[in-house]
Scaffold this active site. Structure first.
Site, mmCIF file in Angstrom:
data_model
loop_
_atom_site.group_PDB
_atom_site.id
_atom_site.type_symbol
_atom_site.label_atom_id
_atom_site.label_comp_id
_atom_site.label_asym_id
_atom_site.label_seq_id
_atom_site.Cartn_x
_atom_site.Cartn_y
_atom_site.Cartn_z
ATOM 1 N N SER A 8 0.830 -1.189 0.000
ATOM 2 C CA SER A 8 0.000 0.000 0.000
ATOM 3 C C SER A 8 0.872 1.249 0.000
ATOM 4 O O SER A 8 2.047 1.209 -0.364
ATOM 5 C CB SER A 8 -0.944 -0.028 1.209
ATOM 6 O OG SER A 8 -1.973 0.951 1.071
ATOM 7 N N GLY A 10 2.359 3.256 2.263
ATOM 8 C CA GLY A 10 3.606 3.311 3.016
ATOM 9 C C GLY A 10 4.712 2.524 2.366
ATOM 10 O O GLY A 10 5.865 2.976 2.294
ATOM 11 N N GLU A 11 4.378 1.342 1.859
ATOM 12 C CA GLU A 11 5.398 0.497 1.229
ATOM 13 C C GLU A 11 5.856 1.088 -0.106
ATOM 14 O O GLU A 11 7.032 0.994 -0.464
ATOM 15 C CB GLU A 11 4.854 -0.913 1.028
ATOM 16 C CG GLU A 11 4.652 -1.706 2.298
ATOM 17 C CD GLU A 11 3.374 -1.331 3.043
ATOM 18 O OE1 GLU A 11 3.235 -1.711 4.218
ATOM 19 O OE2 GLU A 11 2.507 -0.641 2.445
ATOM 20 N N VAL A 12 4.927 1.693 -0.850
ATOM 21 C CA VAL A 12 5.306 2.320 -2.122
ATOM 22 C C VAL A 12 6.279 3.466 -1.879
ATOM 23 O O VAL A 12 7.308 3.590 -2.548
ATOM 24 C CB VAL A 12 4.055 2.823 -2.882
ATOM 25 C CG1 VAL A 12 4.471 3.647 -4.098
ATOM 26 C CG2 VAL A 12 3.182 1.655 -3.317
ATOM 27 N N ALA A 15 9.634 2.253 -0.914
ATOM 28 C CA ALA A 15 10.357 1.585 -2.000
ATOM 29 C C ALA A 15 11.031 2.564 -2.950
ATOM 30 O O ALA A 15 11.834 2.145 -3.798
ATOM 31 C CB ALA A 15 9.407 0.691 -2.788
#
Length: 208
Positions: A8, A10-12, A15
């Site tokens: 979602s 936060g991970e995008v 990254a």
């Protein structure tokens, strides 16, 4: 291709620094990013030429996994945080696709649940080529579940690496409408304590 999976928002965002590093290290590879949520997909669409394509991750069922791997044809699968999908990992192993779990974490709750199924988790973790854990504690938990210490590295958090990109990523700031809704003055500093646990708000307020 290199397939990066970020669940979602936060991970995008976390990254982004990884994407830049991969682009520099592997300029001839396509970088393809998948998400699970629509909000993650919306933020991924703002990355522009930092990625060569975005898509929704498939359900962890063999027919969908096979079709996705056929189309993406990755040399490497990078999973951000701890999305452990047994069928996807097994299929990658069988096809010779290398797999890396980055920004790895195991909360106390998840760790307790996984320990109840330790033999199964040991087999699943065997299909991951390398784990990059955020902390020594979470690294120990991966080892305790059966992951090979030789293939585990403690790297810290990608989210701290991503902080340095915020100044150049103004187009990714998706929260300005929230500030306007609460009638914050332009230019006012805002402190956010996110995902706090019981007892953490008081020291945050004292520090503020």
């Amino acid at each position: 291709s290199i397939w990066i999976h970020a669940v979602s928002v936060g991970e995008v965002l976390a990254a982004r620094s990884l994407l830049l590093g991969l682009r520099e290290a592997y300029p001839r590879h396509r970088l393809l990013l998948s998400t699970t949520t629509s909000t993650g997909q919306a933020v991924a669409e703002k990355l522009g030429d930092e990625v060569d394509g975005i898509f929704y991750a498939p359900f962890d069922l063999p027919p969908f996994i096979a079709r996705t791997l056929d189309r993406v044809a990755p040399d490497l699968l990078v999973i951000v945080d701890t999305e452990i999908w047994p069928n996807l990992l097994r299929a990658c192993r069988r096809r010779g696709v290398k797999t890396v779990l980055v920004n790895g974490r195991l909360s106390t709750r998840s760790y307790r649940g996984y320990r109840l199924a330790r033999p199964f988790m040991r087999r699943v973790l065997h299909d991951i080529d390398r784990v990059c854990a955020q902390t020594e504690l979470w690294g120990r938990r991966f080892r305790d579940l059966g992951f090979s210490p030789a293939h585990l590295t403690v790297t810290g958090s990608l989210k701290f690496d991503a902080l340095g990109l915020s100044a150049t990523g103004a187009d990714l700031h998706v929260g300005d409408h929230v500030l306007r809704y609460f009638q914050f003055a332009d230019g006012r500093s805002v402190l956010i304590a996110a995902s706090t646990l019981r007892g953490e708000e008081e020291p945050v307020l004292r520090a503020f």
